[in-house]
Design a protein around this motif. Structure first.
Motif, PDB file in Angstrom:
ATOM      1  N   ILE A  38       0.920  -1.377   0.110  1.00  0.00           N
ATOM      2  CA  ILE A  38      -0.106  -0.126  -0.018  1.00  0.00           C
ATOM      3  C   ILE A  38       0.793   1.245   0.195  1.00  0.00           C
ATOM      4  CG2 ILE A  38      -1.294   1.705   0.918  1.00  0.00           C
ATOM      5  CD1 ILE A  38      -2.579  -1.367   2.926  1.00  0.00           C
ATOM      6  N   GLU A  39       1.802   1.123   1.011  1.00  0.00           N
ATOM      7  CA  GLU A  39       2.430   2.391   0.835  1.00  0.00           C
ATOM      8  C   GLU A  39       3.477   2.544  -0.606  1.00  0.00           C
ATOM      9  OE1 GLU A  39       2.546   5.112   2.802  1.00  0.00           O
ATOM     10  OE2 GLU A  39       0.992   3.536   4.639  1.00  0.00           O
ATOM     11  N   LEU A  40       4.048   1.685  -1.063  1.00  0.00           N
ATOM     12  CA  LEU A  40       4.781   2.404  -2.252  1.00  0.00           C
ATOM     13  C   LEU A  40       3.844   2.400  -3.179  1.00  0.00           C
ATOM     14  CD1 LEU A  40       7.895   1.845  -4.062  1.00  0.00           C
ATOM     15  CD2 LEU A  40       6.730  -0.766  -4.279  1.00  0.00           C
ATOM     16  N   GLY A  41       2.643   1.683  -3.482  1.00  0.00           N
ATOM     17  CA  GLY A  41       1.944   2.621  -4.614  1.00  0.00           C
ATOM     18  C   GLY A  41       1.286   3.984  -4.438  1.00  0.00           C
ATOM     19  N   CYS A  42       0.939   4.384  -2.749  1.00  0.00           N
ATOM     20  CA  CYS A  42       0.898   5.484  -2.366  1.00  0.00           C
ATOM     21  C   CYS A  42       2.297   6.666  -3.262  1.00  0.00           C
ATOM     22  CB  CYS A  42       0.556   6.007  -0.794  1.00  0.00           C
ATOM     23  SG  CYS A  42      -1.267   5.519  -1.003  1.00  0.00           S
ATOM     24  N   LEU A  43       3.231   5.761  -2.376  1.00  0.00           N
ATOM     25  CA  LEU A  43       4.604   6.452  -3.716  1.00  0.00           C
ATOM     26  C   LEU A  43       4.391   6.859  -4.880  1.00  0.00           C
ATOM     27  CD1 LEU A  43       7.484   7.921  -3.249  1.00  0.00           C
ATOM     28  CD2 LEU A  43       8.068   5.467  -2.504  1.00  0.00           C
ATOM     29  N   LEU A  44       4.040   5.418  -5.607  1.00  0.00           N
ATOM     30  CA  LEU A  44       4.171   5.511  -6.993  1.00  0.00           C
ATOM     31  C   LEU A  44       3.272   6.365  -7.850  1.00  0.00           C
ATOM     32  CD1 LEU A  44       6.043   2.306  -6.905  1.00  0.00           C
ATOM     33  CD2 LEU A  44       7.264   4.496  -7.551  1.00  0.00           C
ATOM     34  N   THR A  45       2.181   6.106  -7.275  1.00  0.00           N
ATOM     35  CA  THR A  45       0.775   6.579  -7.811  1.00  0.00           C
ATOM     36  C   THR A  45       0.683   7.967  -7.255  1.00  0.00           C
ATOM     37  OG1 THR A  45      -0.984   5.838  -6.267  1.00  0.00           O
ATOM     38  CG2 THR A  45       0.116   4.514  -7.748  1.00  0.00           C
ATOM     39  N   GLY A  46       1.275   8.875  -6.116  1.00  0.00           N
ATOM     40  CA  GLY A  46       0.697  10.106  -5.973  1.00  0.00           C
ATOM     41  C   GLY A  46      -0.804   9.738  -5.351  1.00  0.00           C
ATOM     42  N   ALA A  47      -1.262   8.746  -4.732  1.00  0.00           N
ATOM     43  CA  ALA A  47      -2.308   8.503  -4.119  1.00  0.00           C
ATOM     44  C   ALA A  47      -2.927   9.112  -2.580  1.00  0.00           C
ATOM     45  CB  ALA A  47      -3.158   7.449  -4.086  1.00  0.00           C
ATOM     46  N   GLU A  48      -3.949   9.316  -2.106  1.00  0.00           N
ATOM     47  CA  GLU A  48      -3.246  10.779  -0.821  1.00  0.00           C
ATOM     48  C   GLU A  48      -3.453   9.689   0.335  1.00  0.00           C
ATOM     49  OE1 GLU A  48      -3.836  14.881  -0.976  1.00  0.00           O
ATOM     50  OE2 GLU A  48      -2.067  15.195  -2.208  1.00  0.00           O
ATOM     51  N   ASP A  49      -5.029  10.053  -0.311  1.00  0.00           N
ATOM     52  CA  ASP A  49      -6.569   8.512   0.831  1.00  0.00           C
ATOM     53  C   ASP A  49      -6.868   8.187   0.090  1.00  0.00           C
ATOM     54  OD1 ASP A  49      -7.255   8.319   3.234  1.00  0.00           O
ATOM     55  OD2 ASP A  49      -8.379  10.022   3.001  1.00  0.00           O
ATOM     56  N   PRO A  50      -6.163   6.914  -0.775  1.00  0.00           N
ATOM     57  CA  PRO A  50      -7.287   6.013  -1.443  1.00  0.00           C
ATOM     58  C   PRO A  50      -8.397   4.555  -0.295  1.00  0.00           C
ATOM     59  CG  PRO A  50      -5.152   5.394  -0.920  1.00  0.00           C
ATOM     60  CD  PRO A  50      -5.040   6.390  -0.947  1.00  0.00           C
ATOM     61  N   VAL A  51      -9.672   4.420  -1.407  1.00  0.00           N
ATOM     62  CA  VAL A  51      -9.544   2.893  -1.115  1.00  0.00           C
ATOM     63  C   VAL A  51      -8.378   2.327  -2.028  1.00  0.00           C
ATOM     64  CG1 VAL A  51     -11.510   1.265  -1.678  1.00  0.00           C
ATOM     65  CG2 VAL A  51     -12.481   3.635  -0.648  1.00  0.00           C
ATOM     66  N   VAL A  52      -8.386   0.832  -0.908  1.00  0.00           N
ATOM     67  CA  VAL A  52      -7.273   0.463  -1.489  1.00  0.00           C
ATOM     68  C   VAL A  52      -7.876  -0.529  -2.391  1.00  0.00           C
ATOM     69  CG1 VAL A  52      -4.733  -0.913  -1.018  1.00  0.00           C
ATOM     70  CG2 VAL A  52      -5.208   1.377  -0.776  1.00  0.00           C
ATOM     71  N   LEU A  53      -7.843  -1.466  -3.299  1.00  0.00           N
ATOM     72  CA  LEU A  53      -7.685  -2.807  -3.676  1.00  0.00           C
ATOM     73  C   LEU A  53      -6.366  -3.877  -3.392  1.00  0.00           C
ATOM     74  CD1 LEU A  53      -9.588  -5.060  -4.607  1.00  0.00           C
ATOM     75  CD2 LEU A  53      -9.457  -4.649  -6.953  1.00  0.00           C
ATOM     76  N   LEU A  54      -6.283  -4.510  -2.407  1.00  0.00           N
ATOM     77  CA  LEU A  54      -4.867  -5.072  -2.549  1.00  0.00           C
ATOM     78  C   LEU A  54      -5.403  -6.704  -3.006  1.00  0.00           C
ATOM     79  CD1 LEU A  54      -2.046  -6.132  -1.696  1.00  0.00           C
ATOM     80  CD2 LEU A  54      -2.990  -6.195   0.474  1.00  0.00           C
ATOM     81  N   VAL A  55      -4.934  -7.362  -4.561  1.00  0.00           N
ATOM     82  CA  VAL A  55      -5.100  -8.220  -5.123  1.00  0.00           C
ATOM     83  C   VAL A  55      -4.071  -8.974  -5.036  1.00  0.00           C
ATOM     84  CG1 VAL A  55      -7.847  -8.422  -5.718  1.00  0.00           C
ATOM     85  CG2 VAL A  55      -5.752  -6.979  -7.235  1.00  0.00           C
ATOM     86  N   SER A  56      -3.540 -10.155  -4.264  1.00  0.00           N
ATOM     87  CA  SER A  56      -2.104 -10.617  -5.225  1.00  0.00           C
ATOM     88  C   SER A  56      -2.538 -11.813  -4.695  1.00  0.00           C
ATOM     89  CB  SER A  56      -1.111 -10.030  -3.621  1.00  0.00           C
ATOM     90  OG  SER A  56      -1.883 -10.531  -2.379  1.00  0.00           O
ATOM     91  N   GLY A  57      -1.266 -12.878  -4.750  1.00  0.00           N
ATOM     92  CA  GLY A  57      -1.392 -14.135  -4.225  1.00  0.00           C
ATOM     93  C   GLY A  57      -1.491 -14.163  -2.821  1.00  0.00           C
ATOM     94  N   GLY A  58      -1.224 -13.379  -2.255  1.00  0.00           N
ATOM     95  CA  GLY A  58      -1.736 -13.751  -0.682  1.00  0.00           C
ATOM     96  C   GLY A  58      -2.884 -12.863  -0.183  1.00  0.00           C
ATOM     97  N   HIS A  59      -3.040 -11.303  -0.499  1.00  0.00           N
ATOM     98  CA  HIS A  59      -4.003 -11.098   0.051  1.00  0.00           C
ATOM     99  C   HIS A  59      -5.344 -10.691  -1.234  1.00  0.00           C
ATOM    100  CE1 HIS A  59      -0.430 -10.225   2.135  1.00  0.00           C
ATOM    101  NE2 HIS A  59      -1.084  -9.980   3.780  1.00  0.00           N
TER     102      HIS A  59
END
Ligand code: AMP
Ligand code: MG
Length: 330
Positions: A116-137
């Motif tokens: 999530i934090e890397l995503g915010c850094l790279l996209t500039g998101a400030e206060d997002p609803v996050v969809l975390l979709v991966s092998g583990g989550h």
């Protein structure tokens, strides 16, 4: 003053090391990815052997390509969990050794918070609803009151596991998501599959069984891949939409390996548009597991004074992100 943190990721199939500066510059992101045999999933011990063998060269390469010297590092961050025990331990040992020999703080990072934090850094998101979709989550998350809160999740398989187990049933090797996306793009023939949203949670196990059974009864891989994507992505889009409407936030960020899927982004964009929200997708290179997610979150945690004594540093195979305090967003 600018500081540099080195981060070690080893929760599952990927052993990765990255150096990131406190102004958010990713100076290196080296990795080695364990490949499961065709038809099989990640074998934790086999994956940990890959990580053991790869650790010295990945670490050396991450330092070399960052242009930094070990003495320039302010802290060593590592993925303390959640993940596969044997894999986590390889990363923890590497990080402990490095921190002890350099005499710098060891910083524990939750892998999901890292995405999530890397995503915010790279996209500039400030206060997002996050969809975390991966092998583990598979989780829908938003920040509130010092923590990332889980507003919905899968009750059984993750979205990545759903795709990978379906692909493996067809004889592919994990990870299968990209090949399924490619095959789904060659069909527009929807075959009826179970759609299971319970409250704000989703359940994928019935969908997996039904998809495998369609294949076994002779349906084409393209048609079932298409139908599986349409059904599972609609389910996560529905629960993300509810979270967006409930929180009134104006950003949706998709993170984790499945974020690479274009059809998923398309569905999310159409949904977000109805709420005048924007969709932010993490660049492909950083959407899957990588050292940068640990190094960057390590910077944030280190600057907030979070560290663990080397002698007490453990790994946590189960470590939900909603029990982790996030002081840097307070
Ligand atoms: P991660 O655990 O974050 O590294 O993500 C790995 C998961 O992402 C695996 O389950 C992959 O099958 C999945 N994945 C990777 N690329 C894609 C894609 N293009 N479409 C769907 N799933 C994908
Ligand atoms: Mg991950």
């Amino acid at each position: 003053m600018k500081c540099l943190v080195i981060g070690v990721e080893s929760t599952a199939h990927t052993f990765s090391v990255s150096v990131v500066s406190s102004d958010g510059e990713i100076l290196s992101n080296s990795k080695s990815v364990y490949k499961a045999p065709p038809g099989g999933g990640i074998h934790p011990f086999e994956a940990s052997q890959n990580h053991l063998a790869a650790a010295p060269s990945v670490l050396t390469e991450a330092l070399r390509s960052s242009g930094t010297e070990p003495g320039d590092l302010s802290a060593v961050a590592y993925a303390m969990g959640p993940g596969l025990g044997p894999c986590l331990r390889v990363g923890a040992v590497a990080a402990r050794t490095l921190a002890a020999s350099l005499g710098v703080p060891l910083v524990p990072v939750n892998h999901a918070v890292g995405h999530i934090e890397l995503g915010c850094l790279l996209t500039g998101a400030e206060d997002p609803v996050v969809l975390l979709v991966s092998g583990g989550h598979t989780m829908i998350i938003a920040y509130s009151g010092l923590r990332w809160r889980i507003l919905g999740e899968s009750l059984d398989l993750t979205l990545g596991q759903l795709l990978d187990q379906f692909g493996r049933h067809h004889g592919m090797a994990s990870p299968c998501g990209r090949a399924i996306e490619e095959s789904a793009s060659r069909s527009d023939h929807y075959l009826r599959l179970p759609y299971s949203v319970k409250g704000n949670d989703v359940s994928f196990s019935g969908l997996l069984t039904a998809s495998k059974s369609l294949l076994d009864r002779g349906a084409s891989f393209e048609d079932v891949s298409y139908s599986l994507q349409e059904t599972s992505f609609s389910m996560v889009t529905e629960v993300t939409e509810r979270a967006l409407a409930f929180t009134g936030k104006k950003e949706v960020m998709i993170v984790g390996g499945v974020a690479a899927n274009k059809r998923l982004s398309q569905m999310m964009s159409a949904m977000a548009e109805r709420h005048s929200a924007r969709v932010l997708a993490v660049p492909l290179e950083y959407s899957g597991d990588c050292g940068a997610q640990i190094a960057w979150t390590g910077v944030l945690a280190y600057e907030s004074g979070i560290e663990v004594p080397v002698a007490e540093s453990t790994v946590k195979q189960s470590w939900r992100l909603d029990v982790v305090d996030i002081p840097w967003r307070g």
